[in-house]
Design a protein around this motif. Structure first.
Motif, PDB file in Angstrom:
ATOM      1  N   HIS A   1      -4.563  -3.070  13.296  1.00 27.66           N
ATOM      2  CA  HIS A   1      -4.268  -2.138  12.205  1.00 27.66           C
ATOM      3  C   HIS A   1      -2.975  -2.584  11.518  1.00 27.66           C
ATOM      4  O   HIS A   1      -2.297  -3.500  12.005  1.00 27.66           O
ATOM      5  CB  HIS A   1      -4.186  -0.689  12.697  1.00 27.66           C
TER       6      HIS A   1
ATOM      7  N   SER B   1      -0.459  -0.663  11.198  1.00 25.14           N
ATOM      8  CA  SER B   1       0.639   0.152  11.728  1.00 25.14           C
ATOM      9  C   SER B   1       1.818  -0.649  12.299  1.00 25.14           C
ATOM     10  O   SER B   1       2.952  -0.175  12.218  1.00 25.14           O
ATOM     11  CB  SER B   1       0.105   1.150  12.753  1.00 25.14           C
TER      12      SER B   1
ATOM     13  N   GLN C   1       4.895  -0.716  10.269  1.00 24.05           N
ATOM     14  CA  GLN C   1       5.840   0.414  10.379  1.00 24.05           C
ATOM     15  C   GLN C   1       7.004   0.021  11.277  1.00 24.05           C
ATOM     16  O   GLN C   1       8.169   0.229  10.958  1.00 24.05           O
ATOM     17  CB  GLN C   1       5.168   1.619  11.062  1.00 24.05           C
TER      18      GLN C   1
ATOM     19  N   GLU D   1      -1.096   0.723   4.962  1.00 24.03           N
ATOM     20  CA  GLU D   1      -0.278   1.624   5.748  1.00 24.03           C
ATOM     21  C   GLU D   1       0.755   2.231   4.812  1.00 24.03           C
ATOM     22  O   GLU D   1       1.208   1.568   3.878  1.00 24.03           O
ATOM     23  CB  GLU D   1       0.445   0.782   6.816  1.00 24.03           C
TER      24      GLU D   1
ATOM     25  N   PHE E   1      -3.610  10.765  16.807  1.00 25.08           N
ATOM     26  CA  PHE E   1      -3.212   9.366  16.835  1.00 25.08           C
ATOM     27  C   PHE E   1      -1.973   9.299  17.728  1.00 25.08           C
ATOM     28  O   PHE E   1      -1.129  10.198  17.655  1.00 25.08           O
ATOM     29  CB  PHE E   1      -2.859   8.851  15.436  1.00 25.08           C
TER      30      PHE E   1
ATOM     31  N   PHE F   1       0.606   7.599  17.565  1.00 24.85           N
ATOM     32  CA  PHE F   1       1.888   7.346  16.890  1.00 24.85           C
ATOM     33  C   PHE F   1       2.300   8.444  15.924  1.00 24.85           C
ATOM     34  O   PHE F   1       3.309   8.315  15.235  1.00 24.85           O
ATOM     35  CB  PHE F   1       1.847   5.997  16.175  1.00 24.85           C
ATOM     36  N   THR F   2       1.499   9.530  15.840  1.00 23.87           N
ATOM     37  CA  THR F   2       1.910  10.652  14.987  1.00 23.87           C
ATOM     38  C   THR F   2       1.758  11.959  15.754  1.00 23.87           C
ATOM     39  O   THR F   2       0.901  12.095  16.627  1.00 23.87           O
ATOM     40  CB  THR F   2       1.048  10.720  13.701  1.00 23.87           C
TER      41      THR F   2
ATOM     42  N   GLY G   1      -6.182   8.524   7.878  1.00 28.90           N
ATOM     43  CA  GLY G   1      -5.517   9.147   9.011  1.00 28.90           C
ATOM     44  C   GLY G   1      -4.038   9.207   8.706  1.00 28.90           C
ATOM     45  O   GLY G   1      -3.504   8.313   8.055  1.00 28.90           O
TER      46      GLY G   1
ATOM     47  N   GLY H   1      -0.022  11.549   9.629  1.00 22.97           N
ATOM     48  CA  GLY H   1       0.697  12.512  10.446  1.00 22.97           C
ATOM     49  C   GLY H   1       2.193  12.295  10.345  1.00 22.97           C
ATOM     50  O   GLY H   1       2.657  11.427   9.595  1.00 22.97           O
TER      51      GLY H   1
ATOM     52  N   ALA I   1       3.474   9.061   8.110  1.00 21.97           N
ATOM     53  CA  ALA I   1       2.798   7.770   7.969  1.00 21.97           C
ATOM     54  C   ALA I   1       1.337   8.047   7.659  1.00 21.97           C
ATOM     55  O   ALA I   1       0.825   9.133   7.944  1.00 21.97           O
ATOM     56  CB  ALA I   1       2.905   6.970   9.256  1.00 21.97           C
ATOM     57  N   PHE I   2       0.696   7.081   7.040  1.00 15.36           N
ATOM     58  CA  PHE I   2      -0.751   7.198   6.863  1.00 15.36           C
ATOM     59  C   PHE I   2      -1.368   5.809   6.902  1.00 15.36           C
ATOM     60  O   PHE I   2      -0.696   4.801   6.673  1.00 15.36           O
ATOM     61  CB  PHE I   2      -1.119   7.919   5.555  1.00 15.36           C
TER      62      PHE I   2
HETATM   63  N1  DAH Z   1      -3.703   2.845  12.551  1.00 19.40           N
HETATM   64  C1  DAH Z   1      -4.787   3.829  12.478  1.00 19.40           C
HETATM   65  C2  DAH Z   1      -6.120   3.097  12.640  1.00 19.40           C
HETATM   66  O1  DAH Z   1      -6.211   1.945  12.381  1.00 19.40           O
HETATM   67  C3  DAH Z   1      -4.767   4.524  11.146  1.00 19.40           C
HETATM   68  C4  DAH Z   1      -3.601   5.436  11.009  1.00 19.40           C
HETATM   69  C5  DAH Z   1      -3.704   6.748  11.398  1.00 19.40           C
HETATM   70  C6  DAH Z   1      -2.384   4.973  10.513  1.00 19.40           C
HETATM   71  C7  DAH Z   1      -2.648   7.617  11.279  1.00 19.40           C
HETATM   72  C8  DAH Z   1      -1.301   5.833  10.402  1.00 19.40           C
HETATM   73  C9  DAH Z   1      -1.453   7.168  10.784  1.00 19.40           C
HETATM   74  O2  DAH Z   1      -0.126   5.438   9.930  1.00 19.40           O
HETATM   75  O3  DAH Z   1      -0.391   8.004  10.664  1.00 19.40           O
HETATM   76  O4  DAH Z   1      -7.072   3.720  13.032  1.00 19.40           O
END
Ligand code: DAH
Length: 359
Positions: A174, A176, A179, A215, A254, A256-257, A288, A290, A311-312
């Protein structure tokens, strides 16, 4: 034949050689295993020391003169050949491109440009990170410890060997980890988006082993879920070019959130676009998100009591499919020119907010 005659004849043959092949033939007949000069040089062995004293320098001089002439002629022939090629392959750069040869901008690239444009207007910079990641950035720092079931969920491509520092390496699953890299190298306030390729061992009509995510990360003092909601609404409205939109925040998980939410966009089947509350008749999950988990913030060396953020993460391919009406993901990566021609964009369709981010 006297040495002088041999030298004169060979030099003349070298000068007369009109092609690399002809020159090579001259070289072989003089300097090859059974060449004339080689044969002469061999006679040195049978001479008396006195004879050799006279003949040695003469024969070596002969050999050197011929070697030098061969090299010089070779250079000449090569530059003649190069010049001929340069003239023959000359292109007129002022000619218009033949339409059949014009490429197109891939929908994924177009959507990435649109995202950068929309978020730049909200004060977000574009950040990047490596596609070959280590286990810590991709998982541990994001509060996904070794034993966490989320690691299995990601169908990770691992490298067979650890890197020089003994770290387990993988293709990032991902975006992420960007971040983490951003929080470790920049001081808050942080506002970034990170579009890029990600990899998972998965393949069907809606999954490919390589796909794209974007991200988003905001870290500052006093950031709340309301800021997240406003940012996502503003983004979805600009991206789908609609005046109003309804978003549904569903509680989710998730690592991380905390709290985590999945965001659905309300759609109107009539317009095939996101719509205001009254016109919505179906919901599509788009991302996604949070509030960044305090453990993630402190893993990056920041104090979670001072800094918060949201983050999303969102699939870019899916965004492109929704916006531009494609229903199979696989042709995105088939490199089929007919598909690219049909779904690709002109290089002149540069997304701008004033002109509409859509092409
Ligand atoms: N990294 C997650 C995935 O690949 C997606 C994701 C969800 C990223 C929530 C985020 C977050 O930054 O807050 O499934």
């Amino acid at each position: 034949m006297s040495t002088d005659t041999l030298q004169a004849d060979t030099l003349a043959a070298i000068a007369a050689a009109a092609s690399p092949e002809a020159l090579e033939a001259v070289r072989v007949s003089a300097m090859g295993k059974s060449g004339s000069v080689t044969a002469l040089l061999k006679t040195l062995g049978g001479m008396t020391p006195e004879e050799r004293l006279v003949e040695g320098p003469r024969l070596n001089g002969l050999r050197e003169a011929i070697t030098a002439a061969l090299a010089a002629r070779k250079n000449e022939l090569e530059s003649v050949a190069l010049n001929a090629r340069l003239v023959a392959e000359r292109q007129d750069m002022t000619l218009p491109v033949a339409p059949a040869l014009t490429g197109s901008i891939h929908p994924v690239s177009q959507v990435m440009d649109e995202l950068a444009e929309i978020f730049a207007d909200l004060g977000f910079a574009v950040a990047t990170g490596p596609e070959i990641e280590d286990d810590w950035h991709n998982f541990s720092a994001l509060n996904i410890p070794e034993t966490h079931p989320a690691r299995a969920m990601h169908d990770t491509f691992y490298f067979p060997d650890a890197d020089a520092q003994g770290r387990k390496m993988l293709l990032r699953t991902h975006t992420s980890p960007v971040q983490i890299r951003t929080m470790m190298t920049q001081k808050p306030p942080i506002r970034i988006i990170a579009p890029g390729r990600v990899y998972r061992s998965d393949s069907d009509a809606t999954h490919t082993p390589m796909f794209h995510q974007v991200e988003g990360l905001v870290i500052d003092r006093g950031v709340t879920l309301a800021n997240l909601r406003w940012t996502l609404e503003t983004f979805i409205k600009a991206f789908f070019e609609v005046d109003d939109v309804s978003l549904r925040f569903r509680p989710s998980y998730f690592p991380f959130t905390e709290p985590s939410v999945e965001v659905d966009v309300g759609y109107s089947s009539k317009t095939g676009k996101p719509a205001a509350a009254g016109d919505v008749d179906k919901w599509l999950e788009v991302l996604g998100s949070g509030m960044v988990h305090p453990r993630v913030i402190s893993a990056c060396g920041l104090d979670p009591n001072e800094y918060q953020g949201f983050a999303f993460g969102c699939g870019i391919d899916r965004l492109a499919m929704l916006k531009y009406g494609m229903n199979d993901l696989r042709p995105f990566f088939d490199a089929d020119l007919r598909w690219l021609k049909h779904h690709g964009f002109s290089a002149f369709d540069v997304p701008t907010l004033s002109g509409g981010v859509g092409a």
